[in-house]
Design an enzyme around this catalytic site. Structure first.
Site, PDB file in Angstrom:
ATOM      1  N   GLU A 149      55.430  61.478 167.635  1.00  0.00           N
ATOM      2  CA  GLU A 149      55.707  62.919 167.693  1.00  0.00           C
ATOM      3  C   GLU A 149      57.215  63.179 167.767  1.00  0.00           C
ATOM      4  O   GLU A 149      57.725  64.102 167.142  1.00  0.00           O
ATOM      5  CB  GLU A 149      54.983  63.554 168.889  1.00  0.00           C
ATOM      6  CG  GLU A 149      53.461  63.599 168.723  1.00  0.00           C
ATOM      7  CD  GLU A 149      53.008  64.467 167.542  1.00  0.00           C
ATOM      8  OE1 GLU A 149      53.572  65.558 167.339  1.00  0.00           O
ATOM      9  OE2 GLU A 149      52.102  64.038 166.799  1.00  0.00           O
TER      10      GLU A 149
ATOM     11  N   HIS B 248      48.751  68.295 171.098  1.00  0.00           N
ATOM     12  CA  HIS B 248      48.909  67.379 169.982  1.00  0.00           C
ATOM     13  C   HIS B 248      50.395  67.251 169.665  1.00  0.00           C
ATOM     14  O   HIS B 248      50.921  66.156 169.541  1.00  0.00           O
ATOM     15  CB  HIS B 248      48.113  67.892 168.770  1.00  0.00           C
ATOM     16  CG  HIS B 248      48.164  66.979 167.585  1.00  0.00           C
ATOM     17  ND1 HIS B 248      47.495  67.221 166.407  1.00  0.00           N
ATOM     18  CD2 HIS B 248      48.825  65.819 167.381  1.00  0.00           C
ATOM     19  CE1 HIS B 248      47.735  66.246 165.541  1.00  0.00           C
ATOM     20  NE2 HIS B 248      48.540  65.393 166.100  1.00  0.00           N
TER      21      HIS B 248
ATOM     22  N   HIS C 101      58.692  64.952 164.533  1.00  0.00           N
ATOM     23  CA  HIS C 101      58.882  66.387 164.778  1.00  0.00           C
ATOM     24  C   HIS C 101      60.035  66.699 165.748  1.00  0.00           C
ATOM     25  O   HIS C 101      60.760  67.655 165.550  1.00  0.00           O
ATOM     26  CB  HIS C 101      57.593  66.993 165.343  1.00  0.00           C
ATOM     27  CG  HIS C 101      56.391  66.734 164.496  1.00  0.00           C
ATOM     28  ND1 HIS C 101      56.184  67.348 163.277  1.00  0.00           N
ATOM     29  CD2 HIS C 101      55.329  65.909 164.677  1.00  0.00           C
ATOM     30  CE1 HIS C 101      55.042  66.917 162.752  1.00  0.00           C
ATOM     31  NE2 HIS C 101      54.505  66.053 163.576  1.00  0.00           N
TER      32      HIS C 101
END
Ligand SMILES: *[C@@H]1O[C@H](CO)[C@@H](O)[C@H](O)[C@H]1NC(C)=O
Ligand SMILES: *[C@@H]1O[C@H](CO)[C@@H](O)[C@H](O)[C@H]1NC(C)=O
Ligand SMILES: *[C@@H]1O[C@H](CO)[C@@H](O)[C@H](O)[C@H]1NC(C)=O
Ligand SMILES: *[C@@H]1O[C@H](CO)[C@@H](O)[C@H](O)[C@H]1NC(C)=O
Length: 255
Positions: A117, A68, A121
């Site tokens: 992502e 993920h 992040h």
């Protein structure tokens, strides 16, 4: 370049590294810089569960745990001008498609998930030199995923998708035995009128030296504000130790 796969049996070495890390962590002053973080979560999700959570175009979700994301705690979107550029990870593309697929949008252009992502992040993780480019960030996440090798550890522990239920404590014991650390395990709570939760995500925590560590906070550390996966009205949350736990093999199952 892939690291040699670790065999579950030999993971004792992680515990040694872990001890050194917590010893030094205790003496580290926490600082309040907005973009500092202490640990990384490598989140694996179970595609079958992800597909149950949302009306979408999931088609034949893989029956293995996929990535993920790789998330620093306590911080998000650290550099809004550092845009995702899929060309930078073109060398990683076959592993990305296989191990980090956009489970929910399998038929669409998959780069949106990676862009999300990276921007949320990756731009924060990039304060570490080993993660300070898109190629390094995605490449290192793939490397950690191979290294952890969750799919084979679960299989070796006899934990496989099934129509019967598992005890959460049995899953936790197996994982802790293998890895010497306790991952964070997230579930879909029981649907109305049902008694079982459904396992959906397993997150391993790493120090900034990329050694496995427990996900629970050490003394002096705050619990992170963790982004849980929310899709539509369904949301993953930390699994209950007492509810029976379903590890589904197919989306249609158990509806
Ligand atoms: C943000 O990213 C841009 C583009 O990569 C870079 O030039 C800039 O130095 C970064 N800013 C910070 C604060 O890291
Ligand atoms: C994307 O990355 C490639 C390879 O590093 C580079 O040649 C290209 O200019 C980049 N594109 C943008 C829009 O930054
Ligand atoms: C996905 O989208 C990106 C940018 O929007 C494009 O460069 C790329 O070729 C597309 N890939 C596929 C498989 O359609
Ligand atoms: C990590 O958690 C496990 C299981 O809760 C525990 O046995 C172990 O002592 C912990 N290790 C450290 C270094 O805190």
């Amino acid at each position: 370049m892939k690291p040699a796969k670790l065999h579950c049996w030999f993971l004792g070495c992680f515990s040694v590294a872990l001890c050194c890390c917590c010893a030094s962590d205790k003496f580290t002053q926490s600082d309040n810089h907005p973009h500092t973080w202490k640990k990384l979560y490598l989140a694996h999700h179970w595609p079958v569960t992800v597909c149950k959570m949302s009306a979408n175009d999931c088609q034949d979700p893989p029956e293995y745990w996929t990535i993920h994301g790789l998330w620093p705690d306590k911080t998000e979107e650290c550099n809004r001008t550092w845009h995702f550029n899929v060309t930078e990870i073109k060398d990683l593309m076959s592993d990305m498609r296989r191990y980090w697929p956009d489970v929910l949008h399998s038929s669409l252009n998959r780069t949106q998930f990676w862009k999300h992502e990276w921007e949320k992040h990756g731009t924060c993780a990039a304060t570490l030199q080993v993660l300070n480019s898109q190629k390094k960030y995605f490449g290192k996440a793939l490397e950690l995923y191979q290294h952890v090798d969750l799919n084979s550890c679960l299989l070796k522990a006899g934990i496989k998708p099934s129509s019967s239920y598992y005890q959460m404590t049995a899953i936790k014991e197996a994982l802790t035995r293998f890895y010497g650390v306790m991952p964070k395990i997230q579930c879909l709570p029981p649907e109305e009128g049902e008694k079982a939760q459904t396992i959906g995500q397993i997150e391993f925590c790493f120090t900034k030296e990329l050694q496995l560590r427990n996900c629970t906070a050490l003394k002096g550390e705050n619990e992170p504000v963790q982004a849980d996966l929310k899709l539509g009205t369904e949301e993953l949350s930390v699994c209950s130790d007492t509810l029976p736990t379903y590890y589904p093999s197919q989306v249609q199952d158990h509806k």
